[in-house]
Design a protein around this motif. Structure first.
Motif, PDB file in Angstrom:
ATOM      1  N   HIS A 104      52.999 100.384  39.361  1.00 16.38           N
ATOM      2  CA  HIS A 104      53.495  99.217  40.091  1.00 16.38           C
ATOM      3  C   HIS A 104      53.744  99.635  41.534  1.00 16.38           C
ATOM      4  CE1 HIS A 104      54.065  96.359  36.735  1.00 16.38           C
ATOM      5  NE2 HIS A 104      54.210  97.476  36.029  1.00 16.38           N
ATOM      6  N   ALA A 105      53.223  98.856  42.471  1.00 20.17           N
ATOM      7  CA  ALA A 105      53.311  99.192  43.886  1.00 20.17           C
ATOM      8  C   ALA A 105      54.736  99.018  44.405  1.00 20.17           C
ATOM      9  CB  ALA A 105      52.353  98.320  44.690  1.00 20.17           C
ATOM     10  N   PRO A 106      55.109  99.781  45.428  1.00 17.18           N
ATOM     11  CA  PRO A 106      56.449  99.639  46.010  1.00 17.18           C
ATOM     12  C   PRO A 106      56.682  98.263  46.601  1.00 17.18           C
ATOM     13  CG  PRO A 106      55.403 101.678  46.737  1.00 17.18           C
ATOM     14  CD  PRO A 106      54.346 100.872  46.049  1.00 17.18           C
ATOM     15  N   ARG A 107      55.606  97.600  47.078  1.00 12.05           N
ATOM     16  CA  ARG A 107      55.736  96.287  47.694  1.00 12.05           C
ATOM     17  C   ARG A 107      54.624  95.377  47.208  1.00 12.05           C
ATOM     18  NH1 ARG A 107      56.696  99.140  53.524  1.00 12.05           N
ATOM     19  NH2 ARG A 107      55.147 100.524  52.594  1.00 12.05           N
ATOM     20  N   ARG A 108      54.968  94.109  47.035  1.00 10.86           N
ATOM     21  CA  ARG A 108      53.960  93.112  46.693  1.00 10.86           C
ATOM     22  C   ARG A 108      53.334  92.614  47.978  1.00 10.86           C
ATOM     23  NH1 ARG A 108      57.493  89.480  42.398  1.00 10.86           N
ATOM     24  NH2 ARG A 108      58.066  91.199  41.004  1.00 10.86           N
ATOM     25  N   ARG A 109      52.012  92.668  48.023  1.00 13.00           N
ATOM     26  CA  ARG A 109      51.297  92.307  49.237  1.00 13.00           C
ATOM     27  C   ARG A 109      50.276  91.207  48.967  1.00 13.00           C
ATOM     28  NH1 ARG A 109      51.231  96.575  53.238  1.00 13.00           N
ATOM     29  NH2 ARG A 109      52.426  98.395  52.558  1.00 13.00           N
ATOM     30  N   TYR A 110      50.037  90.426  49.996  1.00 10.44           N
ATOM     31  CA  TYR A 110      49.011  89.376  49.938  1.00 10.44           C
ATOM     32  C   TYR A 110      48.152  89.489  51.201  1.00 10.44           C
ATOM     33  CZ  TYR A 110      46.796  84.781  49.749  1.00 10.44           C
ATOM     34  OH  TYR A 110      45.872  83.766  49.707  1.00 10.44           O
ATOM     35  N   GLY A 111      46.837  89.410  51.025  1.00 12.41           N
ATOM     36  CA  GLY A 111      45.957  89.546  52.171  1.00 12.41           C
ATOM     37  C   GLY A 111      45.761  90.982  52.601  1.00 12.41           C
ATOM     38  N   CYS A 112      45.988  91.924  51.704  1.00 12.75           N
ATOM     39  CA  CYS A 112      45.852  93.344  52.028  1.00 12.75           C
ATOM     40  C   CYS A 112      44.406  93.807  51.847  1.00 12.75           C
ATOM     41  CB  CYS A 112      46.799  94.181  51.165  1.00 12.75           C
ATOM     42  SG  CYS A 112      46.731  93.799  49.405  1.00 12.75           S
ATOM     43  N   VAL A 113      44.119  94.988  52.356  1.00 12.00           N
ATOM     44  CA  VAL A 113      42.799  95.591  52.198  1.00 12.00           C
ATOM     45  C   VAL A 113      42.970  96.978  51.589  1.00 12.00           C
ATOM     46  CG1 VAL A 113      41.725  94.310  54.073  1.00 12.00           C
ATOM     47  CG2 VAL A 113      42.861  96.470  54.561  1.00 12.00           C
ATOM     48  N   GLY A 114      41.903  97.490  50.994  1.00 15.09           N
ATOM     49  CA  GLY A 114      41.974  98.777  50.316  1.00 15.09           C
ATOM     50  C   GLY A 114      40.967  99.775  50.850  1.00 15.09           C
ATOM     51  N   ALA A 115      41.265 101.049  50.635  1.00 16.14           N
ATOM     52  CA  ALA A 115      40.359 102.142  50.989  1.00 16.14           C
ATOM     53  C   ALA A 115      40.728 103.339  50.123  1.00 16.14           C
ATOM     54  CB  ALA A 115      40.461 102.487  52.474  1.00 16.14           C
ATOM     55  N   SER A 116      39.879 104.359  50.103  1.00 16.64           N
ATOM     56  CA  SER A 116      40.157 105.550  49.301  1.00 16.64           C
ATOM     57  C   SER A 116      39.623 106.788  49.995  1.00 16.64           C
ATOM     58  CB  SER A 116      39.536 105.437  47.906  1.00 16.64           C
ATOM     59  OG  SER A 116      38.119 105.350  48.005  1.00 16.64           O
ATOM     60  N   ALA A 117      40.378 107.877  49.877  1.00 11.10           N
ATOM     61  CA  ALA A 117      39.952 109.158  50.434  1.00 11.10           C
ATOM     62  C   ALA A 117      40.740 110.275  49.772  1.00 11.10           C
ATOM     63  CB  ALA A 117      40.162 109.189  51.955  1.00 11.10           C
ATOM     64  N   ASP A 118      40.058 111.336  49.382  1.00 15.72           N
ATOM     65  CA  ASP A 118      40.690 112.552  48.860  1.00 15.72           C
ATOM     66  C   ASP A 118      41.677 112.246  47.724  1.00 15.72           C
ATOM     67  OD1 ASP A 118      41.129 115.219  48.616  1.00 15.72           O
ATOM     68  OD2 ASP A 118      42.218 115.474  50.495  1.00 15.72           O
ATOM     69  N   GLY A 119      41.259 111.417  46.773  1.00 15.36           N
ATOM     70  CA  GLY A 119      42.080 111.141  45.598  1.00 15.36           C
ATOM     71  C   GLY A 119      43.210 110.159  45.799  1.00 15.36           C
ATOM     72  N   VAL A 120      43.245 109.479  46.938  1.00 17.94           N
ATOM     73  CA  VAL A 120      44.335 108.553  47.236  1.00 17.94           C
ATOM     74  C   VAL A 120      43.785 107.134  47.411  1.00 17.94           C
ATOM     75  CG1 VAL A 120      46.157 107.946  48.883  1.00 17.94           C
ATOM     76  CG2 VAL A 120      45.742 110.336  48.299  1.00 17.94           C
ATOM     77  N   PHE A 121      44.451 106.168  46.795  1.00 20.72           N
ATOM     78  CA  PHE A 121      44.152 104.745  46.930  1.00 20.72           C
ATOM     79  C   PHE A 121      45.088 104.171  47.984  1.00 20.72           C
ATOM     80  CE2 PHE A 121      44.818 100.394  44.721  1.00 20.72           C
ATOM     81  CZ  PHE A 121      43.960  99.775  45.625  1.00 20.72           C
ATOM     82  N   TYR A 122      44.513 103.653  49.076  1.00 17.81           N
ATOM     83  CA  TYR A 122      45.293 103.102  50.183  1.00 17.81           C
ATOM     84  C   TYR A 122      45.362 101.581  50.060  1.00 17.81           C
ATOM     85  CZ  TYR A 122      44.898 107.656  52.499  1.00 17.81           C
ATOM     86  OH  TYR A 122      44.975 109.002  52.799  1.00 17.81           O
ATOM     87  N   VAL A 123      46.590 101.045  50.064  1.00 11.67           N
ATOM     88  CA  VAL A 123      46.817  99.601  50.077  1.00 11.67           C
ATOM     89  C   VAL A 123      47.407  99.278  51.450  1.00 11.67           C
ATOM     90  CG1 VAL A 123      47.881  97.643  48.912  1.00 11.67           C
ATOM     91  CG2 VAL A 123      47.285  99.704  47.604  1.00 11.67           C
ATOM     92  N   ILE A 124      46.627  98.569  52.258  1.00 13.38           N
ATOM     93  CA  ILE A 124      46.929  98.490  53.682  1.00 13.38           C
ATOM     94  C   ILE A 124      47.138  97.052  54.130  1.00 13.38           C
ATOM     95  CG2 ILE A 124      46.169  99.239  55.976  1.00 13.38           C
ATOM     96  CD1 ILE A 124      44.109 101.033  54.515  1.00 13.38           C
ATOM     97  N   GLY A 125      48.175  96.839  54.948  1.00 11.57           N
ATOM     98  CA  GLY A 125      48.398  95.566  55.618  1.00 11.57           C
ATOM     99  C   GLY A 125      48.795  94.443  54.694  1.00 11.57           C
ATOM    100  N   GLY A 126      48.587  93.221  55.157  1.00 18.62           N
ATOM    101  CA  GLY A 126      48.945  92.042  54.386  1.00 18.62           C
ATOM    102  C   GLY A 126      50.389  91.617  54.593  1.00 18.62           C
ATOM    103  N   LEU A 127      50.788  90.607  53.834  1.00 21.33           N
ATOM    104  CA  LEU A 127      52.153  90.101  53.866  1.00 21.33           C
ATOM    105  C   LEU A 127      52.892  90.528  52.618  1.00 21.33           C
ATOM    106  CD1 LEU A 127      51.503  86.430  55.037  1.00 21.33           C
ATOM    107  CD2 LEU A 127      52.172  88.378  56.451  1.00 21.33           C
ATOM    108  N   LYS A 128      54.172  90.801  52.756  1.00 20.27           N
ATOM    109  CA  LYS A 128      55.000  91.095  51.591  1.00 20.27           C
ATOM    110  C   LYS A 128      55.394  89.779  50.937  1.00 20.27           C
ATOM    111  CE  LYS A 128      59.403  92.801  50.049  1.00 20.27           C
ATOM    112  NZ  LYS A 128      60.757  93.207  50.428  1.00 20.27           N
ATOM    113  N   ILE A 129      55.237  89.691  49.629  1.00 19.41           N
ATOM    114  CA  ILE A 129      55.533  88.464  48.896  1.00 19.41           C
ATOM    115  C   ILE A 129      56.828  88.634  48.124  1.00 19.41           C
ATOM    116  CG2 ILE A 129      54.673  86.798  47.221  1.00 19.41           C
ATOM    117  CD1 ILE A 129      51.886  87.880  47.742  1.00 19.41           C
ATOM    118  N   GLY A 130      57.837  87.798  48.401  1.00 16.06           N
ATOM    119  CA  GLY A 130      59.074  87.800  47.635  1.00 16.06           C
ATOM    120  C   GLY A 130      59.730  89.160  47.623  1.00 16.06           C
ATOM    121  N   THR A 131      60.290  89.516  46.459  1.00 17.19           N
ATOM    122  CA  THR A 131      60.959  90.803  46.304  1.00 17.19           C
ATOM    123  C   THR A 131      60.206  91.649  45.304  1.00 17.19           C
ATOM    124  OG1 THR A 131      62.339  89.972  44.522  1.00 17.19           O
ATOM    125  CG2 THR A 131      63.212  89.785  46.760  1.00 17.19           C
TER     126      THR A 131
END
Length: 421
Positions: free
Chosen positions: A225-252
């Protein structure tokens, strides 16, 4: 079969192979893997079907790309061998795999792709993929179902991921088949591929679940489960890491103690922050946000282990490089680099969308007008000379931008991905 065979080769050149694939009537037994105990009589006729799998794979792996779609039609054995990882590995070993840029767009119940190789001097090549009858009956209008989809590539196969369904497009055979949809319905979510598995996060106001899709098991599962809920985010990956980038935080989020204590359900902007997920360790890492702020509109990784991020600042764009090499002393450091040279006609508003993908040591940025019909209905107008499919290529080594061939008109709301084919 020579590896230097002409790319003009087609299925007619394989007529003798197709005939020889039929079992020898004097030897009806199915061929077994090679054994030193097997002795082939010199008086019998040797056929392709009598070859062991490893030798047959060596032969088939050298077939020109233009003829690959014909091979699975010969027999089930060939189709099984061509679909194996061994076949892919052999083509890569023989330098017959090329990094190819694919863009994907839906029109009604047809998927269109446009392909381009950066090392070749030719324009885009358009192809159409028709889904199986099962996919049509199950999903109906593919355009409405996948209008806000994300795409990911594993080897030669492209996965088109919609809110409730998924399609797999085989770029070699031209087949489009349905696959199970995500467990959580999402829209405008982050997606990336690591170790031949697909990872998704964000895009749902009710869940912070991170999902993993295993193509071998053909199954989705929630892994974190991600630390923050995001909407409109983009993803990328490098060296074994999944990057969840940008977007808006939704609720709590359950991990956001300050928001939960205040009881706030408002939407907060996390436009330039990132969440880093270590896939192997199943843990979340900390990272600084994009130093220049702004709204992240596109991101991708390149072969050099860096993450490239495009941010919008309402009137201009900034381009950043993040060091994603975990063993490097400068892991996690940001560096602002040369911004893309967009034409003056391009307006940075909601009608313009960007898509970014790494192709070897280059990063390709595409600018697409989101929806022309919606723009006109709102009383807007297209600027004279504005291209709907502008393509810019950034050389990660040289640090320069170059103009690529514009996208074909049939490709709308395009998403792009790099495929080995």
């Amino acid at each position: 079969m020579s590896s230097s065979a002409s790319d003009s080769c087609n299925s007619r050149h394989f007529s003798w192979l197709m005939k020889s694939c039929f079992p020898n009537p004097h030897n009806p037994h199915h061929p077994q893997p090679y054994s030193s105990d097997v002795i082939v009589s010199s008086s019998s006729t040797t056929t392709i079907s009598s070859l062991p799998d490893d030798i047959l794979l060596e032969c088939l792996s050298r077939v020109p790309h233009s003829s690959l779609s014909s091979l699975p039609l010969v027999c089930r054995r060939w189709a099984h061998l061509i679909d194996s990882q061994s076949f892919q590995s052999l083509r890569k070993h023989n330098n017959l795999l090329n990094l190819t840029l694919f863009t994907v767009s839906f029109h009604d119940s047809t998927l269109f792709t446009a392909t381009h190789r950066l090392d070749c001097d030719f324009s885009w090549r358009v192809a159409s993929f028709l889904p199986s009858n099962d996919a049509v009956s199950r999903h109906g209008s593919l355009h409405s179902l996948f209008s806000h989809s994300r795409i990911a590539a594993i080897g030669r196969k492209i996965y088109v991921i919609g809110r409730t369904a998924m399609l797999r497009c085989d770029t070699w055979t031209g087949t489009l088949v349905p696959k199970p949809g995500m467990l959580v319905q999402r829209k405008k979510f982050a997606v990336a591929v690591l170790d031949r598995k697909i990872y998704v996060a964000g895009g749902c106001p009710r869940s912070s679940a991170v999902e993993e899709y295993d193509p071998v098991a053909n199954k989705w599962s929630v892994i974190s489960h991600a630390p923050r809920r995001r909407y409109g985010c983009v993803g990328a990956s490098a060296d074994g890491v999944f990057y969840v980038i940008g977007g808006l935080k939704i609720g709590t989020s359950g991990n956001d103690l300050s928001s939960r204590a205040s009881g706030s359900e408002a939407v907060h902007i996390y436009a330039s922050s990132m969440d880093l997920y270590d896939v192997e360790a199943r843990t979340w890492l900390r990272s600084r946000a994009v130093p220049g702020g702004g709204c992240v509109v596109a991101a991708s990784a390149s072969a050099d282990g860096f993450i490239y991020i495009l941010s919008s600042h309402a009137v201009e764009l900034s381009f950043w490089r993040f060091n994603g090499i975990r063993k490097s002393k400068s892991f996690g450091e940001w560096c602002r680099i040369k911004s893309p040279p967009l034409p003056a006609q391009v307006r940075l508003d909601s009608t313009v969308r960007f898509s970014c993908v790494g192709v070897g040591e280059k990063v390709v940025l595409m600018q697409v007008v989101g929806c022309i019909d919606d723009l006109l209905r709102r009383g807007g107008r297209m600027e004279r000379g504005l291209k709907q499919g502008l393509v810019l290529v950034y050389d990660c080594v040289g640090g320069d931008w170059n103009r690529g061939p514009d996208l074909p008109e049939v490709i709308r709301r395009a998403a792009c991905v790099c495929v080995e084919c």
